[in-house]
Design a protein around this motif. Structure first.
Motif, short mmCIF file in Angstrom:
data_model
loop_
_atom_site.label_atom_id
_atom_site.label_comp_id
_atom_site.label_asym_id
_atom_site.label_seq_id
_atom_site.Cartn_x
_atom_site.Cartn_y
_atom_site.Cartn_z
N GLY A 194 -6.92 -1.85 0.29
CA GLY A 194 -7.58 -0.71 -0.34
C GLY A 194 -6.67 0.44 -0.69
O GLY A 194 -7.09 1.38 -1.37
N LEU A 195 -5.43 0.41 -0.23
CA LEU A 195 -4.47 1.47 -0.55
C LEU A 195 -3.71 1.09 -1.82
O LEU A 195 -3.00 0.08 -1.84
CB LEU A 195 -3.48 1.68 0.60
N SER A 196 -3.86 1.87 -2.87
CA SER A 196 -3.12 1.61 -4.11
C SER A 196 -1.63 1.85 -3.87
O SER A 196 -1.24 2.81 -3.19
CB SER A 196 -3.62 2.53 -5.22
N LEU A 197 -0.80 0.96 -4.42
CA LEU A 197 0.65 1.08 -4.24
C LEU A 197 1.33 0.90 -5.60
O LEU A 197 2.18 0.02 -5.78
CB LEU A 197 1.15 0.03 -3.24
N LYS A 198 0.94 1.75 -6.54
CA LYS A 198 1.45 1.63 -7.90
C LYS A 198 2.28 2.82 -8.34
O LYS A 198 3.24 2.66 -9.11
CB LYS A 198 0.28 1.44 -8.87
N THR A 199 1.94 4.00 -7.90
CA THR A 199 2.61 5.21 -8.38
C THR A 199 3.45 5.82 -7.27
O THR A 199 3.27 5.51 -6.09
CB THR A 199 1.58 6.24 -8.85
N PRO A 200 4.40 6.72 -7.64
CA PRO A 200 5.17 7.42 -6.62
C PRO A 200 4.28 8.15 -5.61
O PRO A 200 4.61 8.21 -4.42
CB PRO A 200 6.01 8.41 -7.44
N LYS A 201 3.14 8.70 -6.08
CA LYS A 201 2.23 9.39 -5.16
C LYS A 201 1.62 8.43 -4.15
O LYS A 201 1.43 8.76 -2.98
CB LYS A 201 1.12 10.08 -5.96
N ASP A 202 1.30 7.22 -4.61
CA ASP A 202 0.78 6.20 -3.70
C ASP A 202 1.78 5.90 -2.59
O ASP A 202 1.42 5.81 -1.41
CB ASP A 202 0.48 4.89 -4.47
N TRP A 203 3.05 5.77 -2.98
CA TRP A 203 4.08 5.44 -1.99
C TRP A 203 4.36 6.62 -1.07
O TRP A 203 4.75 6.43 0.09
CB TRP A 203 5.35 4.97 -2.69
N GLU A 204 4.17 7.83 -1.57
CA GLU A 204 4.30 9.00 -0.69
C GLU A 204 3.24 8.95 0.41
O GLU A 204 3.52 9.30 1.56
CB GLU A 204 4.16 10.29 -1.50
N LYS A 205 2.03 8.54 0.05
CA LYS A 205 0.96 8.40 1.05
C LYS A 205 1.34 7.36 2.10
O LYS A 205 1.14 7.56 3.30
CB LYS A 205 -0.35 7.97 0.38
N ALA A 206 1.87 6.22 1.63
CA ALA A 206 2.27 5.16 2.55
C ALA A 206 3.38 5.65 3.48
O ALA A 206 3.36 5.38 4.69
CB ALA A 206 2.72 3.93 1.77
N ALA A 207 4.35 6.35 2.92
CA ALA A 207 5.47 6.86 3.72
C ALA A 207 4.98 7.86 4.76
O ALA A 207 5.43 7.84 5.92
CB ALA A 207 6.51 7.50 2.81
N LEU A 208 4.06 8.73 4.37
CA LEU A 208 3.52 9.71 5.31
C LEU A 208 2.77 9.01 6.45
O LEU A 208 2.89 9.41 7.62
CB LEU A 208 2.59 10.68 4.58
N ALA A 209 2.01 7.97 6.11
CA ALA A 209 1.30 7.22 7.14
C ALA A 209 2.27 6.57 8.12
O ALA A 209 2.05 6.57 9.34
CB ALA A 209 0.40 6.17 6.49
N LEU A 210 3.36 6.02 7.60
CA LEU A 210 4.37 5.41 8.46
C LEU A 210 4.96 6.44 9.42
O LEU A 210 5.13 6.18 10.62
CB LEU A 210 5.49 4.81 7.61
N LYS A 211 5.29 7.60 8.88
CA LYS A 211 5.85 8.65 9.73
C LYS A 211 4.89 9.03 10.85
O LYS A 211 5.31 9.22 12.01
CB LYS A 211 6.18 9.89 8.89
N ARG A 212 3.62 9.16 10.52
CA ARG A 212 2.63 9.55 11.52
C ARG A 212 2.48 8.48 12.60
O ARG A 212 2.30 8.79 13.78
CB ARG A 212 1.28 9.82 10.85
#
Length: 219
Positions: A194-212
């Motif tokens: 359900g997490l879109s992984l197409k745009t730089p903003k999408d990947w920023e969300k993924a990176a933030l989740a990883l950090k948390r």
């Protein structure tokens, strides 16, 4: 440029000096290795053969036997190149970030690994093979990648230690597995759970989740 070097290498014995021949051999070896990696990334082991690599590199197939001993030697060379990949794509300097805790270290590794895998189609292929093909060639490439990553972590870790009571081996395995799956899912369908992984903003969300997640365990 590489084709010119290969053509010169193919015409050895025309009176050129030793220094010129050695230089051209190095260019030919690099062309063969680059061709083999490109072929693997695009088509996998199914179409990975001496003739196909020679066509991709623009050289006589005999040069592959001469310089690499055949396909097995070429796979070994690609495996060795994966160690260089880790050094090149996941630098050992802190990049201005102070690594004061084990959490700092794992946060940096997580983000660097995420970015590096996103940019490398061959490495994504290897990750996919690890869970779908049980062949000697795949095992060799997988082991080379895993060993290089473990050595990076060991060198960077120094005296940093995870908090007491945390099984760092298990946690790190889950974090790395999550990173790998995100990258593979994005390449296959542009999303993961359900997490879109197409745009730089999408990947920023993924990176933030990883950090948390990393900070939630390691502080």
């Amino acid at each position: 440029m590489l084709n010119e070097a290969v053509n010169l290498e193919n015409s050895l014995g025309t009176g050129e000096g030793p220094e010129r021949r050695v230089r051209d051999r190095g260019a030919t070896e690099r062309a063969i290795l680059a061709g083999a990696k490109g072929l693997l990334a695009e088509e996998g082991f199914q179409n990975f053969g001496i003739n196909a690599v020679a066509r991709r590199a623009g050289c006589d197939k005999q040069l592959i036997y001469r310089y690499y001993g055949g396909l097995d030697g070429l796979v070994e060379a690609i495996g060795a190149d994966l160690g260089t990949w880790v050094k090149d794509r996941i630098p050992e300097d802190a990049g201005g970030m102070f690594l004061l805790t084990y959490g700092d270290l794992m946060e940096r590794l997580s983000i660097l690994l995420l970015d590096a895998l996103r940019d490398d189609p061959l490495m994504r292929r290897i990750l996919a093979w690890e869970i779908s093909e049980n062949t000697e060639q795949v095992r060799r490439l997988s082991e080379a990648r895993s060993k290089a990553l473990a050595l990076w972590l060991e060198r960077m870790r120094g005296s940093l230690a995870p908090p007491k009571g945390v099984d760092a081996t298990a946690v790190n395995a889950v974090v790395i597995a999550a990173i790998q799956h995100l990258v593979l899912a994005a390449a296959a369908g542009g999303q993961c759970a359900g997490l879109s992984l197409k745009t730089p903003k999408d990947w920023e969300k993924a990176a933030l989740a990883l950090k948390r997640i990393v900070r939630g365990v390691y502080g």
